[in-house]
Design an enzyme around this catalytic site. Structure first.
Site, PDB file in Angstrom:
ATOM      1  N   GLY A   1       1.485  34.889  42.759  1.00  0.00           N
ATOM      2  CA  GLY A   1       1.194  34.763  44.042  1.00  0.00           C
ATOM      3  C   GLY A   1       1.665  33.174  44.694  1.00  0.00           C
ATOM      4  O   GLY A   1       1.997  32.393  43.731  1.00  0.00           O
TER       5      GLY A   1
ATOM      6  N   SER B   1     -11.171  30.651  52.030  1.00  0.00           N
ATOM      7  CA  SER B   1     -10.248  30.480  53.080  1.00  0.00           C
ATOM      8  C   SER B   1     -11.003  30.423  54.269  1.00  0.00           C
ATOM      9  O   SER B   1     -11.900  30.324  54.536  1.00  0.00           O
ATOM     10  CB  SER B   1      -9.835  32.080  53.280  1.00  0.00           C
TER      11      SER B   1
ATOM     12  N   HIS C   1       1.776  35.173  57.544  1.00  0.00           N
ATOM     13  CA  HIS C   1       1.150  34.095  58.647  1.00  0.00           C
ATOM     14  C   HIS C   1       2.305  33.768  59.487  1.00  0.00           C
ATOM     15  O   HIS C   1       3.482  33.749  59.127  1.00  0.00           O
ATOM     16  CB  HIS C   1       0.686  33.242  57.829  1.00  0.00           C
TER      17      HIS C   1
ATOM     18  N   ARG D   1      -3.076  24.547  65.051  1.00  0.00           N
ATOM     19  CA  ARG D   1      -3.333  25.224  63.475  1.00  0.00           C
ATOM     20  C   ARG D   1      -2.860  23.895  62.705  1.00  0.00           C
ATOM     21  O   ARG D   1      -2.101  23.202  62.722  1.00  0.00           O
ATOM     22  CB  ARG D   1      -2.284  26.246  63.117  1.00  0.00           C
TER      23      ARG D   1
HETATM   24  N1  LIG Z   1      -1.906  31.635  51.569  1.00  0.00           N
HETATM   25  C1  LIG Z   1      -2.559  31.063  52.283  1.00  0.00           C
HETATM   26  O1  LIG Z   1      -2.353  30.455  53.185  1.00  0.00           O
HETATM   27  C2  LIG Z   1      -3.959  31.006  51.660  1.00  0.00           C
HETATM   28  C3  LIG Z   1      -4.966  30.150  52.487  1.00  0.00           C
HETATM   29  C4  LIG Z   1      -6.197  29.982  51.893  1.00  0.00           C
HETATM   30  C5  LIG Z   1      -6.817  30.643  51.130  1.00  0.00           C
HETATM   31  N2  LIG Z   1      -5.826  31.384  50.230  1.00  0.00           N
HETATM   32  C6  LIG Z   1      -6.435  32.276  49.228  1.00  0.00           C
HETATM   33  O2  LIG Z   1      -5.722  31.925  47.902  1.00  0.00           O
HETATM   34  C7  LIG Z   1      -5.929  33.014  47.032  1.00  0.00           C
HETATM   35  C8  LIG Z   1      -4.433  33.256  46.770  1.00  0.00           C
HETATM   36  O3  LIG Z   1      -3.334  33.346  47.798  1.00  0.00           O
HETATM   37  P1  LIG Z   1      -1.823  33.472  47.726  1.00  0.00           P
HETATM   38  O4  LIG Z   1      -1.342  32.999  49.009  1.00  0.00           O
HETATM   39  O5  LIG Z   1      -1.583  32.891  46.509  1.00  0.00           O
HETATM   40  O6  LIG Z   1      -1.868  34.971  47.726  1.00  0.00           O
HETATM   41  P2  LIG Z   1      -0.593  36.044  47.326  1.00  0.00           P
HETATM   42  O7  LIG Z   1       0.632  35.301  47.233  1.00  0.00           O
HETATM   43  O8  LIG Z   1      -0.803  37.214  48.006  1.00  0.00           O
HETATM   44  O9  LIG Z   1      -0.997  36.413  45.807  1.00  0.00           O
HETATM   45  C9  LIG Z   1      -1.855  36.864  45.286  1.00  0.00           C
HETATM   46  C10 LIG Z   1      -1.878  37.375  44.000  1.00  0.00           C
HETATM   47  O10 LIG Z   1      -3.245  37.855  43.532  1.00  0.00           O
HETATM   48  C11 LIG Z   1      -2.918  38.870  42.895  1.00  0.00           C
HETATM   49  N3  LIG Z   1      -3.701  40.246  42.889  1.00  0.00           N
HETATM   50  C12 LIG Z   1      -4.197  40.691  43.787  1.00  0.00           C
HETATM   51  N4  LIG Z   1      -5.158  41.824  43.545  1.00  0.00           N
HETATM   52  C13 LIG Z   1      -5.163  41.781  42.277  1.00  0.00           C
HETATM   53  C14 LIG Z   1      -5.700  42.533  41.196  1.00  0.00           C
HETATM   54  N5  LIG Z   1      -6.577  43.400  41.543  1.00  0.00           N
HETATM   55  N6  LIG Z   1      -5.311  42.190  39.998  1.00  0.00           N
HETATM   56  C15 LIG Z   1      -4.946  41.083  39.424  1.00  0.00           C
HETATM   57  N7  LIG Z   1      -4.026  40.545  40.249  1.00  0.00           N
HETATM   58  C16 LIG Z   1      -4.538  40.693  41.665  1.00  0.00           C
HETATM   59  C17 LIG Z   1      -1.545  39.506  43.138  1.00  0.00           C
HETATM   60  O11 LIG Z   1      -0.704  40.336  42.258  1.00  0.00           O
HETATM   61  P3  LIG Z   1       0.066  41.734  42.953  1.00  0.00           P
HETATM   62  O12 LIG Z   1       0.991  41.104  43.856  1.00  0.00           O
HETATM   63  O13 LIG Z   1       0.646  42.226  41.478  1.00  0.00           O
HETATM   64  O14 LIG Z   1      -1.025  42.415  43.313  1.00  0.00           O
HETATM   65  C18 LIG Z   1      -0.843  38.085  43.420  1.00  0.00           C
HETATM   66  O15 LIG Z   1      -0.024  37.606  42.274  1.00  0.00           O
HETATM   67  C19 LIG Z   1      -6.358  34.216  47.957  1.00  0.00           C
HETATM   68  O16 LIG Z   1      -7.773  34.022  47.678  1.00  0.00           O
HETATM   69  C20 LIG Z   1      -6.486  33.619  49.472  1.00  0.00           C
HETATM   70  O17 LIG Z   1      -7.645  34.243  49.894  1.00  0.00           O
HETATM   71  C21 LIG Z   1      -4.670  31.812  50.800  1.00  0.00           C
END
Ligand SMILES: NC(=O)c1ccc[n+]([C@@H]2O[C@H](COP(=O)([O-])OP(=O)(O)OC[C@H]3O[C@@H](n4cnc5c(N)ncnc54)[C@H](OP(=O)(O)O)[C@@H]3O)[C@@H](O)[C@H]2O)c1
Length: 312
Positions: A14, A108, A180, A210
């Site tokens: 991710g 988040s 987003h 934002r």
């Molecule tokens: N992006 C933002 O702007 C943002 C801002 C604030 C907080 N966050 C938080 O930061 C964290 C990561 O965000 P991100 O943007 O990196 O998300 P992302 O790009 O969607 O990546 C999420 C990762 O989690 C893995 N995952 C999801 N469900 C899983 C499961 N059951 N078992 C194993 N792996 C799993 C996914 O793998 P698969 O694709 O194989 O399912 C993917 O590799 C999250 O907690 C999110 O809430 C993100």
């Protein structure tokens, strides 16, 4: 964290997990443990428990989660609450059982109440009603933070929670269904430029404000906090600055070189008028971001052009 210690980065494919992994590799960490969701489904309690017992990990970055923008949040509320509560509970509990030294949980900014005073201070958590569309996701995240605090209180663990601003950067989600605002605007304007279109439509009035943080700055802050922060209270990570969606759209138009007009579709929802994290706490610890918004958008646009053939 010592170079000889074992570090598990969940969600390493991710956006955030991959940035943390990149950062740890650059810093010379070699005992990095990664698993795809196919190899280790974090919602599977037994698999997660067996994995932690076998691996004897020292540190865990809990960056795996199901997430998305307004559309995804309203379309998949059950998936979001189930998968996030299940996977984070499995990881936090197994980390405690197997003796992990420290864990960092990613929250988040949507955990703060709708209409929260701005900028949002850590102490405003649970001071009001949540934004209804993101409630299932936000409640899962609040449960994760409370779980870390409860384990610290009852079992003396060292689990910390961070709240990032809206992020952007390599490996972002550019799918129009789930993305987003910043990656959505990059894609829209890039495609409009390629097709020689004269305008792009943007949801809402353009007036909401934002704050955006480059994911490499977030990874830098996560490593910094893993080494230097050990309080149970969550801590915000952001730039402390924000801009309107209109200003952001104009900046992206300039970076992309799109010459057409930006039309704001006022019949579509705006979301919160402002979402800015108060970053005094982390600033006082001596951390600040290093990547300017313009430089970050340029880098992200280059990444998008390189990878757009393989994206959804
Ligand atoms: N992006 C933002 O702007 C943002 C801002 C604030 C907080 N966050 C938080 O930061 C964290 C990561 O965000 P991100 O943007 O990196 O998300 P992302 O790009 O969607 O990546 C999420 C990762 O989690 C893995 N995952 C999801 N469900 C899983 C499961 N059951 N078992 C194993 N792996 C799993 C996914 O793998 P698969 O694709 O194989 O399912 C993917 O590799 C999250 O907690 C999110 O809430 C993100």
């Amino acid at each position: 964290m010592e170079k000889r210690e074992k570090i598990f980065v969940t969600g390493h494919e991710g956006m955030i997990g991959s940035a943390i992994l990149r950062r740890l590799k650059e810093d010379g960490f070699t005992k990095l443990v990664i698993r795809t969701s196919y190899e280790l489904d974090l919602t599977d309690q037994k698999m997660v428990s067996d994995f932690f017992m076998a691996e004897k990990l020292d540190y865990v970055f809990l960056a795996a989660a199901k997430m998305g923008g307004i559309l995804a949040n309203s379309s998949y509320p059950a998936e979001f609450i189930y998968s996030n509560i299940q996977s984070q509970s499995n990881v936090i509990h197994s980390a405690w059982k197997s003796g992990v030294k420290k864990l960092l949980f990613l929250g988040s900014s949507c955990i703060y109440p709708k209409g929260c005073p701005q900028p949002m201070k850590e102490e405003y958590l649970l001071s009001g009603q949540l934004e209804p569309t993101s409630e299932p996701y936000a409640i899962a995240k609040i449960a994760g933070i409370t779980m870390c605090q409860s384990y610290n209180r009852q079992y003396g663990t060292d689990y910390i929670s961070v709240v990032p601003a809206d992020l952007y950067g390599p490996n972002d989600d550019f799918d129009p269904e789930t993305s987003h605002v910043l990656p959505a605007l990059i894609r829209k304007m890039h495609e409009a430029k390629i097709r020689n279109e004269h305008e792009v439509m943007v949801w809402g009035t353009g007036s909401p404000r934002r704050g955006c943080l480059h994911v490499d700055d977030l990874a830098d802050a996560c490593v910094f906090l893993m080494n230097s922060y050990d309080e149970s209270e969550m801590i915000n990570i952001g730039s402390g600055e924000d801009l309107t969606i209109r200003e952001l759209a104009l900046l992206i138009r300039e970076v992309i070189g799109f010459k057409g007009d930006i039309i704001f579709d006022e019949s579509k929802p705006d979301g919160a008028p402002r979402k800015l994290l108060d970053v005094i706490k982390i600033r006082n610890m001596g951390w600040e971001p290093k990547i300017s918004l313009e430089k970050g958008i340029r880098q992200t646009y280059e990444w998008y052009k390189e990878h757009s053939g393989k994206l959804k």
